[in-house]
Write a protein that holds these residues in place. Structure first.
Motif, PDB file in Angstrom:
ATOM      1  N   GLY A   1       0.805  -1.209   0.000  1.00 45.88           N
ATOM      2  CA  GLY A   1       0.000   0.000   0.000  1.00 45.88           C
ATOM      3  C   GLY A   1       0.839   1.260   0.000  1.00 45.88           C
ATOM      4  O   GLY A   1       2.062   1.215   0.088  1.00 45.88           O
ATOM      5  N   LEU A   2       0.149   2.363  -0.090  1.00 44.94           N
ATOM      6  CA  LEU A   2       0.827   3.654  -0.048  1.00 44.94           C
ATOM      7  C   LEU A   2       1.348   3.921   1.359  1.00 44.94           C
ATOM      8  O   LEU A   2       0.757   3.503   2.345  1.00 44.94           O
ATOM      9  CB  LEU A   2      -0.140   4.758  -0.460  1.00 44.94           C
ATOM     10  CG  LEU A   2      -0.676   4.657  -1.881  1.00 44.94           C
ATOM     11  CD1 LEU A   2      -1.717   5.736  -2.119  1.00 44.94           C
ATOM     12  CD2 LEU A   2       0.442   4.772  -2.891  1.00 44.94           C
ATOM     13  N   LYS A   3       2.476   4.598   1.433  1.00 45.94           N
ATOM     14  CA  LYS A   3       3.073   4.958   2.711  1.00 45.94           C
ATOM     15  C   LYS A   3       2.792   6.426   3.002  1.00 45.94           C
ATOM     16  O   LYS A   3       2.876   7.266   2.118  1.00 45.94           O
ATOM     17  CB  LYS A   3       4.585   4.745   2.681  1.00 45.94           C
ATOM     18  CG  LYS A   3       4.986   3.308   2.590  1.00 45.94           C
ATOM     19  CD  LYS A   3       6.481   3.043   2.552  1.00 45.94           C
ATOM     20  CE  LYS A   3       7.400   4.171   2.686  1.00 45.94           C
ATOM     21  NZ  LYS A   3       8.806   3.841   2.705  1.00 45.94           N
ATOM     22  N   ALA A   4       2.494   6.701   4.253  1.00 45.96           N
ATOM     23  CA  ALA A   4       2.254   8.083   4.672  1.00 45.96           C
ATOM     24  C   ALA A   4       3.584   8.786   4.907  1.00 45.96           C
ATOM     25  O   ALA A   4       4.559   8.187   5.347  1.00 45.96           O
ATOM     26  CB  ALA A   4       1.424   8.116   5.946  1.00 45.96           C
ATOM     27  N   ARG A   5       3.605  10.065   4.585  1.00 46.18           N
ATOM     28  CA  ARG A   5       4.782  10.902   4.834  1.00 46.18           C
ATOM     29  C   ARG A   5       4.284  12.241   5.342  1.00 46.18           C
ATOM     30  O   ARG A   5       3.469  12.892   4.701  1.00 46.18           O
ATOM     31  CB  ARG A   5       5.567  11.091   3.544  1.00 46.18           C
ATOM     32  CG  ARG A   5       6.773  11.982   3.714  1.00 46.18           C
ATOM     33  CD  ARG A   5       7.487  12.152   2.400  1.00 46.18           C
ATOM     34  NE  ARG A   5       8.707  12.866   2.594  1.00 46.18           N
ATOM     35  CZ  ARG A   5       9.397  13.423   1.635  1.00 46.18           C
ATOM     36  NH1 ARG A   5       8.997  13.329   0.390  1.00 46.18           N
ATOM     37  NH2 ARG A   5      10.500  14.061   1.892  1.00 46.18           N
ATOM     38  N   TRP A   6       4.775  12.638   6.501  1.00 46.23           N
ATOM     39  CA  TRP A   6       4.417  13.923   7.096  1.00 46.23           C
ATOM     40  C   TRP A   6       5.663  14.786   7.173  1.00 46.23           C
ATOM     41  O   TRP A   6       6.698  14.345   7.644  1.00 46.23           O
ATOM     42  CB  TRP A   6       3.863  13.719   8.508  1.00 46.23           C
ATOM     43  CG  TRP A   6       2.498  13.121   8.542  1.00 46.23           C
ATOM     44  CD1 TRP A   6       2.164  11.820   8.325  1.00 46.23           C
ATOM     45  CD2 TRP A   6       1.282  13.801   8.809  1.00 46.23           C
ATOM     46  NE1 TRP A   6       0.816  11.652   8.442  1.00 46.23           N
ATOM     47  CE2 TRP A   6       0.247  12.850   8.747  1.00 46.23           C
ATOM     48  CE3 TRP A   6       0.967  15.117   9.104  1.00 46.23           C
ATOM     49  CZ2 TRP A   6      -1.075  13.178   8.962  1.00 46.23           C
ATOM     50  CZ3 TRP A   6      -0.361  15.444   9.325  1.00 46.23           C
ATOM     51  CH2 TRP A   6      -1.368  14.483   9.251  1.00 46.23           C
ATOM     52  N   VAL A   7       5.551  16.001   6.706  1.00 48.82           N
ATOM     53  CA  VAL A   7       6.625  16.986   6.830  1.00 48.82           C
ATOM     54  C   VAL A   7       6.123  18.055   7.796  1.00 48.82           C
ATOM     55  O   VAL A   7       5.163  18.760   7.503  1.00 48.82           O
ATOM     56  CB  VAL A   7       6.994  17.611   5.468  1.00 48.82           C
ATOM     57  CG1 VAL A   7       8.098  18.643   5.647  1.00 48.82           C
ATOM     58  CG2 VAL A   7       7.389  16.538   4.468  1.00 48.82           C
ATOM     59  N   LEU A   8       6.746  18.122   8.959  1.00 49.44           N
ATOM     60  CA  LEU A   8       6.379  19.105   9.985  1.00 49.44           C
ATOM     61  C   LEU A   8       7.371  20.257   9.901  1.00 49.44           C
ATOM     62  O   LEU A   8       8.575  20.054  10.040  1.00 49.44           O
ATOM     63  CB  LEU A   8       6.412  18.470  11.371  1.00 49.44           C
ATOM     64  CG  LEU A   8       5.646  17.153  11.546  1.00 49.44           C
ATOM     65  CD1 LEU A   8       5.823  16.633  12.966  1.00 49.44           C
ATOM     66  CD2 LEU A   8       4.189  17.320  11.202  1.00 49.44           C
ATOM     67  N   LYS A   9       6.867  21.454   9.677  1.00 47.90           N
ATOM     68  CA  LYS A   9       7.727  22.632   9.530  1.00 47.90           C
ATOM     69  C   LYS A   9       7.537  23.541  10.735  1.00 47.90           C
ATOM     70  O   LYS A   9       6.434  23.961  11.037  1.00 47.90           O
ATOM     71  CB  LYS A   9       7.379  23.380   8.243  1.00 47.90           C
ATOM     72  CG  LYS A   9       7.616  22.545   7.013  1.00 47.90           C
ATOM     73  CD  LYS A   9       7.186  23.263   5.759  1.00 47.90           C
ATOM     74  CE  LYS A   9       7.362  22.348   4.557  1.00 47.90           C
ATOM     75  NZ  LYS A   9       6.863  22.957   3.338  1.00 47.90           N
TER      76      LYS A   9
END
Length: 121
Positions: free
Chosen positions: A52-60
């Motif tokens: 499945g698709l993987k989640a990616r979070w970019v916290l700025k």
């Protein structure tokens, strides 16, 4: 967005958590399968692993204080898997790893800016 929370267990340590103040913005992406997970069979057909698709979070983070920057550096240095909670009191959003470098720069005396990239495992 309410306060987010990070939980991790340092090697040989006990489980820790850190609630992030609402002083960051985020970008959420779903990553497709990596092309390196594909290869050709002897007959020339393409083989790939279905996942499945993987989640990616970019916290700025913009203009955070030194104490918060040091806490984030401590989390990065633990090199542990991180459970990310989008809402501190809610269910776990995903488990991931911090894949970016520690890139916080002093934007003003005592105030730091930078980002964290968390990718689902």
């Amino acid at each position: 967005m309410a306060n987010a929370k990070l939980e991790w267990t340092p090697q040989g340590g006990t489980r820790q958590s850190y609630t992030l103040p609402v002083n960051f913005t985020y970008d959420y992406q779903e990553l497709a399968q990596d092309d390196s997970d594909r290869e050709r069979a002897l007959d020339g057909t393409m083989r790939s692993y279905d996942r499945g698709l993987k989640a990616r979070w970019v916290l700025k983070f913009h203009h955070i204080n030194t104490a918060q920057k040091n806490k984030l550096a401590e989390i990065k240095q633990s090199q542990a898997d991180i459970d990310f909670f989008r809402e501190a009191g809610g269910p776990r959003t995903f488990s991931g790893v911090w894949t970016s470098d520690l890139d916080f720069r002093e934007a003003a005396p005592g105030l730091w800016s930078g980002s964290i990239v968390l990718e689902e495992i």
